[in-house]
Design a protein around this motif. Structure first.
Motif, PDB file in Angstrom:
ATOM      1  N   SER A  94      17.857  -4.910  42.575  1.00  0.00           N
ATOM      2  CA  SER A  94      16.553  -4.585  43.152  1.00  0.00           C
ATOM      3  C   SER A  94      15.870  -5.861  43.637  1.00  0.00           C
ATOM      4  N   ASN A 148      12.629   5.092  36.746  1.00  0.00           N
ATOM      5  CA  ASN A 148      13.679   4.974  37.761  1.00  0.00           C
ATOM      6  C   ASN A 148      14.607   3.828  37.367  1.00  0.00           C
ATOM      7  N   ALA A 159      10.218   1.277  36.421  1.00  0.00           N
ATOM      8  CA  ALA A 159      11.655   1.124  36.635  1.00  0.00           C
ATOM      9  C   ALA A 159      12.238   0.164  35.612  1.00  0.00           C
ATOM     10  N   LYS A 206      18.750   0.108  45.514  1.00  0.00           N
ATOM     11  CA  LYS A 206      18.058  -0.356  44.306  1.00  0.00           C
ATOM     12  C   LYS A 206      16.772  -1.125  44.666  1.00  0.00           C
ATOM     13  N   ILE A 255      14.434   1.593  45.145  1.00  0.00           N
ATOM     14  CA  ILE A 255      13.980   2.153  43.866  1.00  0.00           C
ATOM     15  C   ILE A 255      12.743   1.401  43.370  1.00  0.00           C
ATOM     16  N   LYS A 256      12.763   0.074  43.522  1.00  0.00           N
ATOM     17  CA  LYS A 256      11.594  -0.715  43.103  1.00  0.00           C
ATOM     18  C   LYS A 256      10.355  -0.279  43.888  1.00  0.00           C
ATOM     19  N   THR A 315       9.145   3.307  43.123  1.00  0.00           N
ATOM     20  CA  THR A 315       8.394   3.315  41.875  1.00  0.00           C
ATOM     21  C   THR A 315       6.923   2.981  42.133  1.00  0.00           C
ATOM     22  N   GLY A 373      16.663   0.971  38.322  1.00  0.00           N
ATOM     23  CA  GLY A 373      16.952   0.040  39.413  1.00  0.00           C
ATOM     24  C   GLY A 373      18.150  -0.792  39.030  1.00  0.00           C
ATOM     25  N   ILE A 388       8.799  -2.988  37.246  1.00  0.00           N
ATOM     26  CA  ILE A 388      10.237  -2.965  36.997  1.00  0.00           C
ATOM     27  C   ILE A 388      10.496  -3.997  35.913  1.00  0.00           C
ATOM     28  N   GLY A 402      15.491  -2.534  35.375  1.00  0.00           N
ATOM     29  CA  GLY A 402      16.490  -3.212  36.200  1.00  0.00           C
ATOM     30  C   GLY A 402      17.599  -3.776  35.325  1.00  0.00           C
TER      31      GLY A 402
END
Ligand code: GCO
Length: 255
Positions: A149, A143, A186, A163, A166-167, A170, A145, A244, A188
């Protein structure tokens, strides 16, 4: 260490939002590591041009134009891949938009559009991919991010919230799918030289701020995400999930 560990030979990677920018760079990097590509975007002409550029480098590319915010279109796209015998081994949820406005002036419909494009789409596409990865017993989800994030900046609230989501999405994917040998992680990105950021790049004071705030003292280049993407897409990361990795010149780590 064997370089085979990082090989993507025999794997198929779907990268959403890959007709340009970070998505195109990541797709090209995964192809260079051996992956077959399924690229995606909403603009068919731009997507076809991207496919042609990648094929000209000898890569195997299928192009599927669909809007990741249109659930029916996402489901149909996966059904088309099923019918074509194309199994997605690696999913990169990259599609995203930016919309900069102070929250007091922000229309709810603009908030929702950013959340839908940057976060909800990653859930929908991820769910469709996982429904096929689980019975096959393996999969990689990456993903995209952002440094947002982790850190907020004024005027980009919906992007930041998406975002940040998104973290945690995940981690939620890890909670439910790691037992099926699906690794979800993820990336970033920091401030990258992309079309989405062109207005910022062209703003001398913002450009100076990025260069001063980033420990590396510069903007990042899209191709600088490739190494992390290949690592997370490859067998080298089979025991890594829920993470991430910030590719940001050190920005989120230093005041
Ligand atoms: C902004 C930028 C950031 C970038 C940056 C973080 O307006 O602050 O668009 O959100 O996307 O690269 O990922």
């Amino acid at each position: 260490m064997s370089t085979q560990l990082f090989s993507l030979a025999g794997k198929t990677a779907l990268v959403t939002g890959s007709s340009r920018g970070l998505g195109f760079a990541i797709a090209e990097g995964l192809a260079a590591a051996g992956a077959r590509l399924v690229i995606n975007g909403v603009d068919a002409a731009r997507l076809d041009a991207a496919a042609a550029a990648l094929r000209a480098k000898g890569y195997t590319v299928d192009a599927h134009a669909f809007d990741v915010c249109d659930e029916a279109a996402v489901v149909a796209a996966f059904e088309q891949l099923d019918a074509a015998g194309i199994a997605v081994d690696i999913l990169v949820n990259n599609a995203g938009v930016q919309f900069r406005k102070p929250m007091v002036d922000l229309a709810t419909e603009d908030w929702q559009r950013v959340i839908d494009t940057n976060l909800t789409s990653a859930f929908v596409v991820g769910r469709e991919a996982a429904r096929r990865m689980i019975p096959r017993g393996h999969g990689k989800i990456i993903n995209i991010g952002s440094l947002t994030s982790e850190l907020a900046r004024a005027t980009v609230a919906p992007y930041t919230v998406a975002k940040g989501g998104i973290k945690m999405l995940t981690r939620a994917m890890t909670a439910e799918w790691a037992s099926h040998n699906i690794q979800a992680n993820a990336i970033g990105p920091g401030y990258m030289l992309t079309d989405m950021n062109q207005a910022l790049i062209d703003n001398p004071s913002f450009d100076a701020w990025v260069k001063g705030r980033t420990p590396a003292g510069r903007w990042g280049k899209p191709e600088e995400l490739i190494g992390t993407a290949v690592f997370l897409a490859s067998g080298a990361s089979n025991y890594v999930s829920g993470q991430i990795i910030f590719v940001d010149g050190g920005m989120v780590s230093v005041l």
